[in-house]
Design a protein around this motif. Sequence first.
Motif, PDB file in Angstrom:
ATOM      1  N   ALA A 367      -4.859  -1.805  -6.697  1.00 27.51           N
ATOM      2  CA  ALA A 367      -3.663  -0.958  -6.692  1.00 27.51           C
ATOM      3  C   ALA A 367      -2.447  -1.657  -6.101  1.00 27.51           C
ATOM      4  O   ALA A 367      -1.341  -1.112  -6.142  1.00 27.51           O
ATOM      5  N   GLY A 368      -2.644  -2.840  -5.528  1.00 23.18           N
ATOM      6  CA  GLY A 368      -1.531  -3.544  -4.895  1.00 23.18           C
ATOM      7  C   GLY A 368      -1.178  -3.023  -3.523  1.00 23.18           C
ATOM      8  O   GLY A 368      -0.101  -3.326  -2.990  1.00 23.18           O
ATOM      9  N   ASP A 369      -2.079  -2.248  -2.911  1.00 20.91           N
ATOM     10  CA  ASP A 369      -1.812  -1.651  -1.593  1.00 20.91           C
ATOM     11  C   ASP A 369      -2.186  -2.628  -0.477  1.00 20.91           C
ATOM     12  O   ASP A 369      -2.894  -2.293   0.471  1.00 20.91           O
ATOM     13  N   VAL A 370      -1.681  -3.852  -0.592  1.00 18.31           N
ATOM     14  CA  VAL A 370      -2.120  -4.917   0.295  1.00 18.31           C
ATOM     15  C   VAL A 370      -1.467  -4.842   1.675  1.00 18.31           C
ATOM     16  O   VAL A 370      -1.999  -5.370   2.646  1.00 18.31           O
ATOM     17  N   GLY A 371      -0.319  -4.193   1.770  1.00 18.76           N
ATOM     18  CA  GLY A 371       0.309  -4.035   3.080  1.00 18.76           C
ATOM     19  C   GLY A 371      -0.558  -3.199   4.012  1.00 18.76           C
ATOM     20  O   GLY A 371      -0.725  -3.522   5.188  1.00 18.76           O
ATOM     21  N   PHE A 372      -1.125  -2.122   3.487  1.00 16.37           N
ATOM     22  CA  PHE A 372      -2.021  -1.299   4.292  1.00 16.37           C
ATOM     23  C   PHE A 372      -3.272  -2.083   4.680  1.00 16.37           C
ATOM     24  O   PHE A 372      -3.715  -2.020   5.839  1.00 16.37           O
ATOM     25  N   LEU A 373      -3.847  -2.810   3.730  1.00 14.09           N
ATOM     26  CA  LEU A 373      -5.049  -3.593   4.023  1.00 14.09           C
ATOM     27  C   LEU A 373      -4.782  -4.632   5.105  1.00 14.09           C
ATOM     28  O   LEU A 373      -5.629  -4.883   5.969  1.00 14.09           O
ATOM     29  N   ARG A 374      -3.605  -5.248   5.049  1.00 15.39           N
ATOM     30  CA  ARG A 374      -3.231  -6.227   6.078  1.00 15.39           C
ATOM     31  C   ARG A 374      -3.253  -5.591   7.461  1.00 15.39           C
ATOM     32  O   ARG A 374      -3.878  -6.111   8.387  1.00 15.39           O
ATOM     33  N   THR A 375      -2.574  -4.470   7.597  1.00 13.19           N
ATOM     34  CA  THR A 375      -2.463  -3.822   8.909  1.00 13.19           C
ATOM     35  C   THR A 375      -3.819  -3.360   9.421  1.00 13.19           C
ATOM     36  O   THR A 375      -4.156  -3.559  10.600  1.00 13.19           O
ATOM     37  N   LEU A 376      -4.602  -2.750   8.547  1.00 13.91           N
ATOM     38  CA  LEU A 376      -5.919  -2.259   8.951  1.00 13.91           C
ATOM     39  C   LEU A 376      -6.815  -3.400   9.412  1.00 13.91           C
ATOM     40  O   LEU A 376      -7.523  -3.291  10.424  1.00 13.91           O
ATOM     41  N   THR A 377      -6.803  -4.511   8.688  1.00 13.34           N
ATOM     42  CA  THR A 377      -7.660  -5.640   9.044  1.00 13.34           C
ATOM     43  C   THR A 377      -7.253  -6.248  10.373  1.00 13.34           C
ATOM     44  O   THR A 377      -8.104  -6.613  11.195  1.00 13.34           O
ATOM     45  N   ILE A 378      -5.957  -6.357  10.608  1.00 17.45           N
ATOM     46  CA  ILE A 378      -5.477  -6.905  11.882  1.00 17.45           C
ATOM     47  C   ILE A 378      -5.905  -6.003  13.034  1.00 17.45           C
ATOM     48  O   ILE A 378      -6.381  -6.483  14.077  1.00 17.45           O
ATOM     49  N   VAL A 379      -5.758  -4.692  12.850  1.00 18.87           N
ATOM     50  CA  VAL A 379      -6.172  -3.752  13.896  1.00 18.87           C
ATOM     51  C   VAL A 379      -7.667  -3.888  14.182  1.00 18.87           C
ATOM     52  O   VAL A 379      -8.098  -3.942  15.348  1.00 18.87           O
ATOM     53  N   GLY A 423      -5.860   9.888   0.128  1.00 13.48           N
ATOM     54  CA  GLY A 423      -4.450  10.228  -0.027  1.00 13.48           C
ATOM     55  C   GLY A 423      -3.889   9.783  -1.369  1.00 13.48           C
ATOM     56  O   GLY A 423      -4.619   9.402  -2.282  1.00 13.48           O
ATOM     57  N   GLU A 424      -2.552   9.786  -1.483  1.00 15.25           N
ATOM     58  CA  GLU A 424      -1.870   9.485  -2.746  1.00 15.25           C
ATOM     59  C   GLU A 424      -0.993   8.232  -2.669  1.00 15.25           C
ATOM     60  O   GLU A 424      -0.509   7.763  -3.714  1.00 15.25           O
ATOM     61  N   ARG A 425      -0.795   7.670  -1.491  1.00 21.72           N
ATOM     62  CA  ARG A 425       0.214   6.634  -1.341  1.00 21.72           C
ATOM     63  C   ARG A 425      -0.142   5.341  -2.073  1.00 21.72           C
ATOM     64  O   ARG A 425       0.746   4.547  -2.396  1.00 21.72           O
ATOM     65  N   TRP A 426      -1.417   5.120  -2.339  1.00 17.83           N
ATOM     66  CA  TRP A 426      -1.822   3.896  -3.036  1.00 17.83           C
ATOM     67  C   TRP A 426      -1.692   4.019  -4.552  1.00 17.83           C
ATOM     68  O   TRP A 426      -1.792   3.025  -5.270  1.00 17.83           O
ATOM     69  N   VAL A 427      -1.462   5.226  -5.068  1.00 15.27           N
ATOM     70  CA  VAL A 427      -1.408   5.464  -6.509  1.00 15.27           C
ATOM     71  C   VAL A 427       0.025   5.223  -6.996  1.00 15.27           C
ATOM     72  O   VAL A 427       0.848   6.143  -7.055  1.00 15.27           O
ATOM     73  N   VAL A 428       0.337   3.974  -7.340  1.00 19.03           N
ATOM     74  CA  VAL A 428       1.663   3.583  -7.827  1.00 19.03           C
ATOM     75  C   VAL A 428       1.515   3.171  -9.288  1.00 19.03           C
ATOM     76  O   VAL A 428       0.766   2.235  -9.606  1.00 19.03           O
TER      77      VAL A 428
END
Length: 431
Positions: A367-379, A423-428
């Motif tokens: 889905a291209g939701d890589v910004g969220f994946l980045r933050t989650l992995t760092i946390v 949620g819906e935020r990843w559905v672009v």
Amino acid sequence: MTSTPPRGVLALAAPALVVLAAEPLYLLVDTAVVGHLGAVPLSALGIGAALMTLLAVVGTFVEYGTTGRSARWFGAGRLDQAVDEGVQASWLALGIGGVMVAVGELFAGPLTRLLAGGATANQMAAEHWFRIAVIGLPGVLLVLAGNGWMRGVQRTRQPVVLVLVANGLSAVLSPLLVYPAGLGLDGSAWANLAAQTVGAALFVTALRRAARGVRPRPAVMRQQLVVGRDLLARAIAFQVAFLSAAGVASRMGTPQLAAHQIGLQLWEFTALLLDSVAIAAQSLVGAALGASDAGQAKHLAAQVGRWGLWAGVGFAVLLAAGWLVVPRLFTPDTATLHQAHLLWPWFVAMLPAAGVVFALDGVLIGAGDVGFLRTLTIVAAVGAFAPINLAALHWHWGIGGVWAGLTAFILVRLVGMLTRARGERWVVLGV
């Protein structure tokens, strides 16, 4: 919404499974071959392989980022643009790989000493192995780029042949170079280099046949680098955590480090097997969103999440049953076997959760939701994995404490991904 039947997912997941399994399966063979040289060479292989993985982390976006971008073009009916993503990713792979070779050769000594805790026998052997193996990094990245665009256009059978040829050659060479040729640990590095070179040549040939042109296009590469920025940050967080684990294990002793290498190779092998469904999800979710079909994308997310759970449970059962037998395939050393048995319960317990994590990882990358994946992995890496590793060293929890950190890393990511997927935020929609 058009539902994707299970056989549709399996048609993509099964070839991806073979491709994903080939490299770690070769590494398991290589670990077994080197393990019979003794605990010091096996520990050195663990240090050198960890550094190779650290440098190769820059290839994450040329594989996963390319899959998502190619899949959206493919879903929108634009095959030429989908393949061109592979062309541009390959140019990036070649350039970045050359830089990484220079960096690796320049800092081989300091990096191996950092992980080994000084100029030990483990460190000197690891440095020598690494200086040979790192020459193949451009080849590693070219193979990753090739896998990326082929998965994006749902062309998953050809990579099976290419990867099996390259890794099959290396699997034959490794024992021959280590033992009859008398090269010892260095023979393992030369076998790695052979596989990387052959694999890169095969994937580049396939790309030239599929593409209408192979000229570099800086505008497309810049767009890929934007996606790559977040994927790279995510991958670096992974490697910081895993390198801290290797460093902690090396300071606990040679048996602990050798056992950690066995466990880590098995973990990576199992993780990549579980990741086969995620690869299918990347391609199918990206294509669904490219075709503006939100319902299909959500359906796929739920479907692969369930499949990931059951796959994780299956692997957990198999590895629990192999508690006594499997570690003996890698080493006869009694002390190393004891340490492997200490980490085993953590290894088995995390696998069901890991199956869900890897599956949803594929959904969100597609889905291209890589910004969220980045933050989650760092946390998860900085807030859970690394601190528990360091605590295990400080309070003498042993190798089990290191693997407790890995389990916490998986659980934090599980909670975050389940929340996001609902949620819906990843559905672009759209390309």
